[in-house]
Write an enzyme that holds these catalytic residues in place. Structure first.
Site, mmCIF file in Angstrom:
data_model
loop_
_atom_site.group_PDB
_atom_site.id
_atom_site.type_symbol
_atom_site.label_atom_id
_atom_site.label_comp_id
_atom_site.label_asym_id
_atom_site.label_seq_id
_atom_site.Cartn_x
_atom_site.Cartn_y
_atom_site.Cartn_z
ATOM 1 N N ASP A 66 0.829 -1.211 0.000
ATOM 2 C CA ASP A 66 0.000 0.000 0.000
ATOM 3 C C ASP A 66 0.865 1.263 0.000
ATOM 4 O O ASP A 66 1.988 1.250 0.498
ATOM 5 C CB ASP A 66 -0.915 -0.025 1.234
ATOM 6 C CG ASP A 66 -2.036 0.984 1.120
ATOM 7 O OD1 ASP A 66 -2.484 1.268 -0.012
ATOM 8 O OD2 ASP A 66 -2.483 1.500 2.176
ATOM 9 N N GLY A 67 0.299 2.331 -0.558
ATOM 10 C CA GLY A 67 0.967 3.633 -0.510
ATOM 11 C C GLY A 67 1.533 4.103 -1.841
ATOM 12 O O GLY A 67 2.260 5.105 -1.887
ATOM 13 N N ASN B 254 -11.098 -2.416 -4.838
ATOM 14 C CA ASN B 254 -10.398 -1.442 -5.692
ATOM 15 C C ASN B 254 -11.128 -1.225 -7.021
ATOM 16 O O ASN B 254 -10.858 -0.255 -7.730
ATOM 17 C CB ASN B 254 -8.949 -1.866 -5.968
ATOM 18 C CG ASN B 254 -8.030 -1.794 -4.766
ATOM 19 O OD1 ASN B 254 -7.065 -2.540 -4.658
ATOM 20 N ND2 ASN B 254 -8.305 -0.881 -3.828
ATOM 21 N N ARG C 231 -12.389 2.261 -7.769
ATOM 22 C CA ARG C 231 -11.483 3.392 -8.065
ATOM 23 C C ARG C 231 -11.823 4.015 -9.416
ATOM 24 O O ARG C 231 -12.415 3.357 -10.274
ATOM 25 C CB ARG C 231 -10.035 2.894 -8.105
ATOM 26 C CG ARG C 231 -9.552 2.233 -6.820
ATOM 27 C CD ARG C 231 -8.705 3.161 -6.031
ATOM 28 N NE ARG C 231 -8.231 2.557 -4.804
ATOM 29 C CZ ARG C 231 -6.940 2.410 -4.489
ATOM 30 N NH1 ARG C 231 -6.009 2.770 -5.345
ATOM 31 N NH2 ARG C 231 -6.597 1.917 -3.316
HETATM 32 C C1 IPE Z 1 -2.075 0.123 -3.171
HETATM 33 O O1 IPE Z 1 -1.711 1.447 -3.434
HETATM 34 C C2 IPE Z 1 -2.211 -0.676 -4.431
HETATM 35 C C3 IPE Z 1 -3.579 -0.750 -4.937
HETATM 36 C C4 IPE Z 1 -4.653 -0.484 -4.263
HETATM 37 C C5 IPE Z 1 -3.727 -1.205 -6.302
HETATM 38 P P1 IPE Z 1 -2.779 2.584 -3.376
HETATM 39 O O2 IPE Z 1 -3.276 2.872 -4.755
HETATM 40 O O3 IPE Z 1 -3.860 2.243 -2.416
HETATM 41 O O4 IPE Z 1 -1.977 3.823 -2.869
HETATM 42 P P2 IPE Z 1 -2.402 4.792 -1.665
HETATM 43 O O5 IPE Z 1 -2.618 3.910 -0.476
HETATM 44 O O6 IPE Z 1 -3.651 5.489 -2.075
HETATM 45 O O7 IPE Z 1 -1.249 5.711 -1.509
HETATM 46 C C1 IPE Z 2 -5.295 -2.585 0.092
HETATM 47 O O1 IPE Z 2 -5.064 -1.220 -0.057
HETATM 48 C C2 IPE Z 2 -5.297 -3.242 -1.258
HETATM 49 C C3 IPE Z 2 -4.015 -3.383 -1.917
HETATM 50 C C4 IPE Z 2 -2.862 -3.048 -1.423
HETATM 51 C C5 IPE Z 2 -4.064 -3.987 -3.207
HETATM 52 P P1 IPE Z 2 -6.241 -0.152 -0.196
HETATM 53 O O2 IPE Z 2 -5.591 1.156 -0.429
HETATM 54 O O3 IPE Z 2 -7.228 -0.607 -1.201
HETATM 55 O O4 IPE Z 2 -6.929 -0.224 1.243
HETATM 56 P P2 IPE Z 2 -7.757 0.884 2.020
HETATM 57 O O5 IPE Z 2 -8.767 1.472 1.072
HETATM 58 O O6 IPE Z 2 -6.793 1.920 2.493
HETATM 59 O O7 IPE Z 2 -8.371 0.145 3.167
HETATM 60 MG MG MG Z 3 -4.117 2.443 -0.413
#
Ligand code: IPE
Ligand code: IPE
Ligand code: MG
Length: 216
Positions: free
Chosen positions: A4-5, A52, A55
């Protein structure tokens, strides 16, 4: 590994969120190298959750288009290292082309039993558990925990010893809820593209100091 991130990493560089995903893939490649070096037999990564799907479409497209690219580049290495590749989650969400690429990588590596790399793609633990319950109903008789686990997407893969989430959030976000019962959890502030081998080694060292009692 809950990677994540990525979006926040890109935003912090004044880039569109989707620029975080190719950077995340580079980090993944380094992680896999470290996992092979350390002879860790199982790695499961959370790449895209069922939730996701909610999104914006340009962000989803940015993630989905990396899938064929990644498989093409990574497959020779997994063949060389004799590591199986497996996808968990509902793959019906993806195009025929992507489904074929995934199935081909799985088939080419299916015979490798000593190492497994699992990618959670369009994966959600609740959806997985519901699929497993339906599988159990079809079997028609009460199941043991072991038999139930064989209905889960992760059938044949041992429960995780360690779950690491980068990006600073302290939650599982629907990752391996059944399998995580006794996993050691690590929540670290690094945004996924910044994660590195040094951090992995620190986590493994800390894991070695933890006392896993399993209720006993
Ligand atoms: C995690 O990175 C990967 C996916 C969800 C595909 P994020 O897209 O959630 O990145 P942040 O957490 O918003 O920074
Ligand atoms: C979890 O991250 C999913 C992945 C890393 C693929 P998210 O960014 O989707 O989770 P939330 O929305 O912060 O809970
Ligand atoms: Mg995230």
């Amino acid at each position: 590994m809950i990677m994540d991130g990525n979006g926040r990493w890109a935003k912090a560089r004044l880039l569109p969120r989707s620029a975080g995903y190719p950077a995340g893939v580079k980090t993944l490649e380094r992680l896999i190298e470290a996992v092979f070096e350390l002879d860790i037999p199982y790695l499961t990564i959370f790449a895209f959750s069922t939730e996701n799907q909610g999104r914006p479409s340009e962000e989803i497209d940015g993630i989905v288009k990396l899938i064929p690219k990644y498989f093409k580049k990574a497959l020779p290495n997994f063949l060389k290292k004799k590591c199986s590749i497996r996808i968990i989650g509902d793959r019906n969400y993806f195009s025929n082309n992507i489904r074929e690429i995934i199935a081909s990588a799985e088939n080419q590596t299916a015979a490798f039993k000593d190492r497994a790399f699992t990618i959670a793609l369009n994966y959600g633990a609740r959806a997985e558990i519901v699929r497993a319950v339906n599988c159990a109903i079809e079997k028609g008789n009460p199941l043991s925990e072991t038999e139930f686990a064989s209905c889960l997407d992760t059938a044949g893969i041992p429960d995780p010893d360690i779950i690491i989430r980068t990006g600073g959030e302290h939650r599982l976000s629907n990752f391996l809820l059944y399998q995580a019962a006794y996993a050691e959890l690590f929540f670290i502030p690094d945004l996924w593209p910044d994660f590195n081998k040094k951090r992995l080694h620190e986590i493994l060292e800390e894991y070695g100091k933890r006392n896993r009692r399993f209720g006993k």
